[in-house]
Design a protein around this motif. Structure first.
Motif, mmCIF file in Angstrom:
data_model
loop_
_atom_site.group_PDB
_atom_site.id
_atom_site.type_symbol
_atom_site.label_atom_id
_atom_site.label_comp_id
_atom_site.label_asym_id
_atom_site.label_seq_id
_atom_site.Cartn_x
_atom_site.Cartn_y
_atom_site.Cartn_z
ATOM 1 N N LEU A 142 7.583 -6.389 4.523
ATOM 2 C CA LEU A 142 6.350 -7.168 4.406
ATOM 3 C C LEU A 142 5.137 -6.304 4.740
ATOM 4 O O LEU A 142 4.101 -6.380 4.073
ATOM 5 C CB LEU A 142 6.402 -8.385 5.328
ATOM 6 N N ALA A 143 5.270 -5.460 5.771
ATOM 7 C CA ALA A 143 4.152 -4.586 6.148
ATOM 8 C C ALA A 143 3.782 -3.652 5.007
ATOM 9 O O ALA A 143 2.601 -3.491 4.667
ATOM 10 C CB ALA A 143 4.516 -3.785 7.400
ATOM 11 N N ARG A 144 4.771 -3.042 4.380
ATOM 12 C CA ARG A 144 4.476 -2.053 3.354
ATOM 13 C C ARG A 144 4.054 -2.702 2.040
ATOM 14 O O ARG A 144 3.210 -2.163 1.328
ATOM 15 C CB ARG A 144 5.690 -1.146 3.167
ATOM 16 N N SER A 145 4.627 -3.839 1.697
ATOM 17 C CA SER A 145 4.195 -4.526 0.473
ATOM 18 C C SER A 145 2.741 -4.963 0.590
ATOM 19 O O SER A 145 1.963 -4.840 -0.362
ATOM 20 C CB SER A 145 5.095 -5.740 0.205
ATOM 21 N N THR A 146 2.367 -5.473 1.744
ATOM 22 C CA THR A 146 0.979 -5.890 1.951
ATOM 23 C C THR A 146 0.049 -4.686 1.953
ATOM 24 O O THR A 146 -1.068 -4.744 1.432
ATOM 25 C CB THR A 146 0.850 -6.664 3.273
ATOM 26 N N ALA A 147 0.500 -3.560 2.547
ATOM 27 C CA ALA A 147 -0.313 -2.348 2.533
ATOM 28 C C ALA A 147 -0.543 -1.868 1.104
ATOM 29 O O ALA A 147 -1.648 -1.418 0.760
ATOM 30 C CB ALA A 147 0.362 -1.260 3.361
ATOM 31 N N ALA A 148 0.489 -1.956 0.263
ATOM 32 C CA ALA A 148 0.334 -1.545 -1.132
ATOM 33 C C ALA A 148 -0.679 -2.432 -1.846
ATOM 34 O O ALA A 148 -1.516 -1.951 -2.624
ATOM 35 C CB ALA A 148 1.686 -1.606 -1.841
ATOM 36 N N TYR A 149 -0.617 -3.734 -1.595
ATOM 37 C CA TYR A 149 -1.569 -4.659 -2.222
ATOM 38 C C TYR A 149 -2.999 -4.354 -1.768
ATOM 39 O O TYR A 149 -3.923 -4.268 -2.592
ATOM 40 C CB TYR A 149 -1.194 -6.096 -1.875
ATOM 41 N N ARG A 150 -3.193 -4.165 -0.488
ATOM 42 C CA ARG A 150 -4.544 -3.888 0.013
ATOM 43 C C ARG A 150 -5.059 -2.564 -0.519
ATOM 44 O O ARG A 150 -6.252 -2.421 -0.828
ATOM 45 C CB ARG A 150 -4.533 -3.884 1.539
ATOM 46 N N SER A 151 -4.173 -1.577 -0.617
ATOM 47 C CA SER A 151 -4.581 -0.290 -1.157
ATOM 48 C C SER A 151 -5.007 -0.422 -2.617
ATOM 49 O O SER A 151 -5.998 0.189 -3.049
ATOM 50 C CB SER A 151 -3.433 0.717 -1.025
ATOM 51 N N ALA A 152 -4.265 -1.218 -3.392
ATOM 52 C CA ALA A 152 -4.618 -1.417 -4.796
ATOM 53 C C ALA A 152 -5.955 -2.129 -4.934
ATOM 54 O O ALA A 152 -6.770 -1.793 -5.799
ATOM 55 C CB ALA A 152 -3.514 -2.210 -5.497
#
Length: 677
Positions: A328-338
């Protein structure tokens, strides 16, 4: 169709045999590390590099080059390997650039053997770093995925390998750089020789790790190698930033069946096999996790509770929860980065339109602005679709995992508590509440903290930045904080064997009489709550002497010489309304217990408003920093160590009108009564 990944994003892999192609524009060193589920390397034999380019399932280039092709066969890697990380580093001592910030962004692509690109990742945003973890291939629910990492290290390969838990990191980094500088592939020196077969007291052990090492948001001991058999890692997450609790999620599980060389049995210095059995566990390998039901064509595999590695179902569930937290941490980080990338690109395009006076007005300018906004909306929508896909998978997994959790990990409304029985041994971890992020408000990840406690707990009864607490007066916040402390205390009592946990309560003003009533009436306390300055001094003196005595016994090697009536159980001191009733001597003793107590089994739970102790100034700052802060209402005060998300913590509350607390305490009290007979 190729998946263009951003930092933190993952993508499923449908093939086992792959090529990883690197294009850097300047000579770089390519390497790969094999690691367990916690991301830790067990020895130099788990690293493929120009001096030792081949490992089971992985082969890397023998020289520095501008372009590389790394071969990977995921079916050939050992079962103990859960991650394959691809590393890039600038060679030292041969001239050329010294950091990636002065170069064009390297590009890494995962392809099939026919050259079809599966996923690509451009390593943007690098600066003074001279080594980087480009991407990783990892197992999840029996399948392999690729994740874009892009984590750089200004200290080069040595810092990178150290961060992955390799004890010989500096020596290996020097050997790699020397081999590249001389233009030859040369073997790296073997680790120090192991002990003789006749001496098993210093041989390798491995134990499950925990997500309280932010946090995590879980903590424990690290895997140990034969060359350094007493090396371990302890930790808090999860989390830091407010590294408080998620520090419990900091490290992950280590495979107890791991050997020094993945895929092959280790050999001792005399040529015989080394016994890698854990001295405190059974010697057989853990049973395989339950298999997921076969997936329908075109549909993802259905999640299964306990599909992580571990010696028991409790350990598997703990490791699975840790994996959900990380995903969940990394999926959300990917979304915020995008989204950040989309915002930056739209701003740049709009600036270009406005910088030309001819396009500021009229149809040409309007069309350019509309085009920029449309591209932005498209990128954000694509990122949200990927996040929603990941959230759907995690939600399905949570729906399966939550009902299967044992009482120590379960919410108070879980039916597991209705079948509760006093345990015979302490569990791996304890649930203190739930964690979630704004992008996934409906998805809750259990916040588990390793046992025994490595830090005391501070239940903050003061004003917080939480919207839920802004409408409550100070009296209501104090009541909620005390109710939360009682619930945590009851859970700690419930998950320990009857003779292994003793609770003391300090309530100097008697303001917590109603809240403490379930503990008092059930008879689970060592004595009634102590009141007044005399009661405070008495309990603090006895617990301080307890710590001193145990420390002296341990340091003198005379642990068996403790008095016959000495209480060897873990001790918990619950303090209400601190610093009311405390003088300077009592404050000093409390700080001593907070610092020295956890190492010898004496733990602290403080219910306090920090403003009430403002008169002590910075004297108490070490006390507050040394405790894990929890709130009685939801608040986003915890951060994870990977990407620094602000996680919202929700306390573990009892359902309104529930009698589960009284029922559990009654069983604990009965078990303690029978034990004393």
């Amino acid at each position: 169709m190729t998946a263009e990944l951003v930092r933190g994003q993952n993508h499923p892999l449908s093939e086992a045999r792959l090529e990883i192609r690197v294009s850097a524009g300047t000579p770089v060193v390519a390497a790969a590390t094999l690691s367990d589920e916690s991301g830790r390397i067990h020895g130099v034999e788990w690293v493929a590099h120009p001096g030792a380019p081949t490992l089971p399932g992985v082969e890397v280039s023998r020289q520095a080059a501008a372009d590389h092709r790394l071969a990977v066969d995921l079916d050939a890697v050992a079962e103990t390997v859960h991650r394959v990380s691809v590393l890039l580093a600038l060679p030292t001592g041969v001239g050329g650039p010294v950091d990636f910030g002065s170069l064009a962004a390297p590009v890494v692509a995962v392809t099939g053997l026919d050259g079809t690109e599966v996923a690509g990742f451009t390593l943007t945003g690098l600066g003074p770093e001279s080594a980087v973890v480009a991407l990783e291939l990892y197992r999840r629910q029996g399948a392999w995925k690729v994740r874009a990492i892009g984590q750089g290290y200004a200290g080069g390969l040595a810092d990178l390998l150290t961060d992955q838990g390799l004890a010989q990191a500096h020596r290996l980094a020097s050997a790699i750089n020397e081999a590249v500088a001389q233009g030859v592939a040369r073997s790296v020196p073997a680790p120090p020789s192991r002990t003789a077969d006749g001496d098993r007291s210093r041989q390798t052990t491995a134990s499950a790790l925990g997500p309280d090492q932010a946090a995590s948001p879980y903590g424990g001991q690290g895997a140990q190698t034969a060359s350094d058999p007493y090396q371990g890692s302890q930790g808090n997450p999860v989390p830091q930033g407010a590294a408080d609790a998620v520090a419990s999620y900091s490290t992950g599980p280590a495979d107890p069946s791991a050997t020094t060389q993945p895929g092959t049995p280790a050999a001792s210095g005399t040529g015989g096999p080394v016994d890698y059995s854990h001295p405190r566990r059974r010697n057989t390998a853990p049973a395989p996790p339950p298999a997921a039901p076969p997936a329908e064509p075109g549909r993802p595999a259905q999640p299964v509770a306990g599909d992580a590695t571990g010696w028991s179902m409790d350990e598997r569930l703990y490791n699975q929860v840790w994996g959900m937290f990380e995903d969940l941490a990394r999926s959300t980080a990917a979304y915020r980065s995008a989204v950040d990338f989309a915002d930056t690109r739209m701003d740049r395009e709009l600036d270009e339109v406005l910088s030309d006076p001819r396009s500021r007005i009229g149809g040409q300018g309007d069309a350019a602005r509309e085009s920029a906004r449309a591209k932005h909306a498209q990128l954000v929508d694509q990122a949200r679709q990927v996040l929603d896909r990941d959230l759907a998978h995690l939600a399905a997994e949570a729906d399966v995992v939550e009902p299967a959790l044992p009482p120590a990990y379960a919410r108070w409304d879980n039916p597991a508590w209705h079948a509760y029985r006093v345990p015979m041994e302490m569990p791996m971890a304890l649930r203190l509440g739930d964690l979630h992020l704004p992008e996934s408000d409906r998805l809750r990840i259990p916040m588990l903290i390793r046992l025994p406690l490595e830090r005391g707990l501070w239940i903050d009864s003061g004003r917080t930045g939480s919207p839920d607490g802004s409408f409550l007066d100070s009296h209501e916040l104090r009541r909620l904080a005390l109710d939360s402390a009682v619930a945590h205390t009851a859970r700690l009592l419930a998950v320990h064997p009857a003779d292994e946990f003793t609770v003391h309560v300090l309530d100097p003003a008697g303001s917590g009489a109603q809240a403490f009533a379930p503990l008092v009436h059930s008879g689970v306390l060592a004595a009634p709550p102590a009141m007044g300055a005399a009661g405070v001094a008495d309990i603090l003196t006895r617990l301080t002497e307890h710590v001193d005595l145990v420390q002296m016994a341990v340091r003198g090697g005379a642990a068996d010489s403790l008095p016959p009536d000495f209480d060897t159980a873990h001790q918990l001191l619950v303090v209400n309304d601190f610093p009311h009733g405390f003088d300077d001597r009592a404050v000093t003793r409390l700080r001593y217990l907070a610092d020295e107590g956890p190492a010898v089994g004496v733990h602290l739970m403080l219910v306090a408003d920090r403003e009430d102790a403002a008169g002590y100034g910075p004297l108490l700052d070490p006390l507050w920093r040394g405790l894990m802060r929890l709130t009685p209402v939801p608040e986003d005060h915890l951060a994870d160590p990977w990407v620094g998300h602000a996680w919202t913590y929700e306390p573990a509350l009892l359902p309104p009108g529930s009698q589960v607390l009284q029922q559990v305490l009654a069983q604990v009290a009965e078990a303690r009564r029978l034990w004393r007979k």
